[in-house]
Design an enzyme around this catalytic site. Structure first.
Site, short mmCIF file in Angstrom:
data_model
loop_
_atom_site.label_atom_id
_atom_site.label_comp_id
_atom_site.label_asym_id
_atom_site.label_seq_id
_atom_site.Cartn_x
_atom_site.Cartn_y
_atom_site.Cartn_z
N HIS A 109 3.85 4.05 4.76
CA HIS A 109 3.71 3.93 5.97
C HIS A 109 3.80 5.32 6.85
O HIS A 109 4.65 5.97 6.15
CB HIS A 109 4.83 3.16 6.66
CG HIS A 109 4.95 3.41 8.23
ND1 HIS A 109 4.16 2.34 9.00
CD2 HIS A 109 5.52 3.90 8.91
CE1 HIS A 109 4.41 2.62 10.09
NE2 HIS A 109 5.35 3.60 10.45
N ASN A 144 0.85 -1.08 0.17
CA ASN A 144 0.03 -0.09 -0.06
C ASN A 144 0.87 1.30 0.16
O ASN A 144 0.49 2.41 0.59
CB ASN A 144 -1.14 -0.12 1.09
CG ASN A 144 -0.43 -0.22 2.39
OD1 ASN A 144 0.72 -0.01 2.52
ND2 ASN A 144 -1.12 -0.20 3.54
N GLU A 153 9.75 5.50 16.00
CA GLU A 153 10.12 5.25 14.83
C GLU A 153 11.09 6.36 13.96
O GLU A 153 12.05 5.82 13.21
CB GLU A 153 8.75 5.45 13.82
CG GLU A 153 7.82 4.05 14.42
CD GLU A 153 6.58 4.24 13.50
OE1 GLU A 153 5.72 3.21 13.71
OE2 GLU A 153 6.32 4.99 12.58
P1 IDP Z 1 -1.15 1.26 8.58
O1 IDP Z 1 0.02 1.25 7.87
O2 IDP Z 1 -2.20 2.05 7.77
O3 IDP Z 1 -0.85 1.99 9.83
P2 IDP Z 1 -1.37 -1.08 10.28
O4 IDP Z 1 -2.70 -1.96 10.58
O5 IDP Z 1 -0.52 -0.65 11.09
O6 IDP Z 1 -1.83 -0.30 8.93
O7 IDP Z 1 -0.50 -2.50 9.51
C1 IDP Z 1 0.62 -2.27 9.03
C2 IDP Z 1 0.87 -2.70 7.55
O8 IDP Z 1 0.62 -4.12 7.42
C3 IDP Z 1 -0.17 -2.34 6.42
O9 IDP Z 1 0.48 -0.86 5.95
C4 IDP Z 1 0.06 -3.15 5.36
O10 IDP Z 1 1.19 -3.11 4.62
C5 IDP Z 1 -0.01 -4.34 6.25
N1 IDP Z 1 -1.29 -4.91 6.40
C6 IDP Z 1 -2.30 -4.55 7.30
N2 IDP Z 1 -3.47 -5.16 7.22
C7 IDP Z 1 -3.11 -6.39 6.46
C8 IDP Z 1 -3.72 -7.34 5.96
O11 IDP Z 1 -5.00 -7.67 6.41
N3 IDP Z 1 -3.44 -8.22 5.13
C9 IDP Z 1 -1.95 -7.75 4.60
N4 IDP Z 1 -1.18 -6.74 5.07
C10 IDP Z 1 -1.62 -5.95 6.14
MG MG Z 2 0.48 1.28 11.50
#
Ligand code: IDP
Ligand code: MG
Length: 140
Positions: free
Chosen positions: A117, A114, A128
């Site tokens: 970060h 995505n 971080e």
């Molecule tokens: P964020 O990046 O929006 O803070 P987080 O929940 O902290 O989201 O998750 C960290 C990263 O883990 C996400 O940016 C994404 O790359 C990955 N991730 C989160 N949820 C999923 C999932 O359900 N499947 C696969 N990868 C995920």
């Molecule tokens: Mg996060």
């Protein structure tokens, strides 16, 4: 509004597609200033450490593999309300749920790949930033 710093990462899916400038433009257009930046590649061990809070999540090992699969750009962004502002510019974690005009809506490949970060709060932002940068590497 307080001037804050937040940690930003442009992820391997975006460096691979050579769209880092397009992403950086979104930060600058939103009034966020890059006060530190470097291009690096994470080892599996460093990626595991960075995402330690997600160790128990089912996607942890795939996430670590992805984040250590190629170059990333780590940045410190500074500006008024920078932590929340950056999260708004990024959009929701899942690009299918991200608002129009956000980075993830426009550039993300999947919920995992995505593109960006961003720190999720003041304490994680400090942690971080310190994970990647020394104070003398941050220039305002
Ligand atoms: P964020 O990046 O929006 O803070 P987080 O929940 O902290 O989201 O998750 C960290 C990263 O883990 C996400 O940016 C994404 O790359 C990955 N991730 C989160 N949820 C999923 C999932 O359900 N499947 C696969 N990868 C995920
Ligand atoms: Mg996060």
């Amino acid at each position: 509004m307080p001037v804050e710093r937040t940690l930003s990462i442009i992820k391997p899916d975006a460096t691979e597609r050579n769209i880092t400038g397009k992403i950086i433009d979104r930060f600058e257009e939103a009034g966020l200033r890059i006060v530190a930046q470097k291009k690096i590649k994470l080892s599996v061990q460093r990626a595991e450490k960075f995402y330690e809070v997600h160790r128990e999540r089912p996607f942890f090992s795939d996430l670590v593999k992805f984040m250590s699969s190629g170059a990333i750009i780590v940045q410190v962004l500074e500006g008024e309300n920078a932590i929340l502002k950056n999260r708004e510019v990024m959009g929701a974690t899942n690009p299918e749920e991200a608002a129009e005009g956000t980075i993830r809506k426009d550039f993300a490949v999947s919920i995992e790949a995505n593109s960006v970060h961003g720190s999720d709060g003041p304490e994680t932002a400090v942690e971080e930033i310190n994970f990647f940068f020394k104070e003398e590497e941050i220039v305002t």
